[in-house]
Design an enzyme around this catalytic site. Structure first.
Site, PDB file in Angstrom:
ATOM      1  N   PHE A 166       0.847  -1.195   0.000  1.00  0.00           N
ATOM      2  CA  PHE A 166       0.000   0.000   0.000  1.00  0.00           C
ATOM      3  C   PHE A 166       0.883   1.246   0.000  1.00  0.00           C
ATOM      4  CE2 PHE A 166      -4.663   0.058   1.214  1.00  0.00           C
ATOM      5  CZ  PHE A 166      -4.905   1.328   0.732  1.00  0.00           C
ATOM      6  N   HIS A 167       1.611   1.465  -1.097  1.00  0.00           N
ATOM      7  CA  HIS A 167       2.516   2.626  -1.163  1.00  0.00           C
ATOM      8  C   HIS A 167       1.744   3.850  -1.657  1.00  0.00           C
ATOM      9  CE1 HIS A 167       3.237   2.149  -5.607  1.00  0.00           C
ATOM     10  NE2 HIS A 167       2.855   0.934  -5.317  1.00  0.00           N
ATOM     11  N   ALA A 168       2.456   4.873  -2.107  1.00  0.00           N
ATOM     12  CA  ALA A 168       1.808   6.159  -2.367  1.00  0.00           C
ATOM     13  C   ALA A 168       0.747   6.124  -3.468  1.00  0.00           C
ATOM     14  CB  ALA A 168       2.876   7.214  -2.693  1.00  0.00           C
TER      15      ALA A 168
END
Lengths: 102, 158
Positions: free
Chosen positions: A21-23
């Protein structure tokens, strides 16, 4: 608190894309969440964060394999949880082999 | 993960003069190279990769903060720096506000977990209004480093 009378929908989902769940996923999640009028939260362990805040979403640090609980309350809660779960389960459209090297 | 685990203090920039997105990114990447955190001959490639990432969607996440980043095979470990702009820079941020605080990250392609933990740390600390405000007011690299150290020691977020 008016919430007890509201519709509440919850669903457990697992982060499946390798990068977690990165940017960019956080941005996609926030945009989709904002398209629903209901309140949207994510529960991870004993933490609860606002699903419409990108800063909150980034604090999850949810890597591949992390289980999250989506919780929506209010108008459109069920549709919101369904759509958001689908986004996570589809790996935010960055599942291999479509994802190339950096 | 703490700031001290990934922020290269020698490359921290206060009072940035760059006034657009490409210039900000170039200034910070060049600062990392000058400090020896990345190779000089990788500067152009890293700047291009970060700009390409910005085209997928701005990393200006609101509250005057941006986290420009890329994966890059030339680094063996996650490395980052901080830049503060007093004037603020138009970064196409999600809330439309100018960006004053930049956390630039370069990570090895095979370490997504480290990148996530760095983002987690940055966002967790920046949720604190006091930390955010003090950082925007910082006028020297030393002040910025001091604030990061305080954050690492849980002075802002319990």
């Amino acid at each position: 608190m008016a919430f007890p009378l509201d519709i509440i929908a919850t669903r457990s989902v697992t982060v499946v894309n390798p990068q977690g769940f990165h940017a960019r996923p956080a941005h996609l999640f926030m945009k989709l969440a904002e398209s629903f009028p209901c309140r949207i939260e994510i529960l991870k362990g004993n933490e609860t964060i606002n699903g419409k805040s990108i800063l909150d979403l980034l604090t999850l640090g949810a890597g591949n394999g992390t289980t999250l609980t989506l919780r929506a309350s209010g108008e459109g809660a069920e549709a919101a949880v369904e759509a958001l779960a689908r986004l996570i389960e589809a790996g935010f459209n960055e599942m291999p082999p479509t994802e190339g090297p950096a | 993960m703490k700031f001290s685990d990934f922020i290269n203090v020698a490359s921290i920039k206060a009072d940035m003069q760059a006034d657009d997105k490409p210039a900000v990114i170039r200034e910070l990447v060049e600062s990392l190279a000058a400090a020896g955190a990345i190779s000089q001959d990788q500067v152009q490639g890293i700047v291009s990769a970060i700009m390409k990432r910005e085209e997928l969607g701005s990393t200006g996440i609101g509250r005057g903060v941006a986290v420009p980043h890329t994966k890059h095979a030339s680094v063996e470990r996650l490395v980052g720096t901080v830049g503060v702009s007093g004037i603020g820079v138009d970064f196409n941020s999600l809330d439309g506000d100018k960006v004053h605080l930049f956390f630039l990250l370069v990570s090895p392609p095979d370490r997504p977990g480290d990148h996530l933990r760095a983002l987690e740390n940055i966002s967790r600390q920046l949720r604190d209004d006091t930390f955010c405000r003090f950082l925007k007011q910082a006028r020297s690299p030393h002040d910025i480093q001091h604030l990061l150290d305080e954050a690492d020691n849980n002075q802002f977020v319990s």
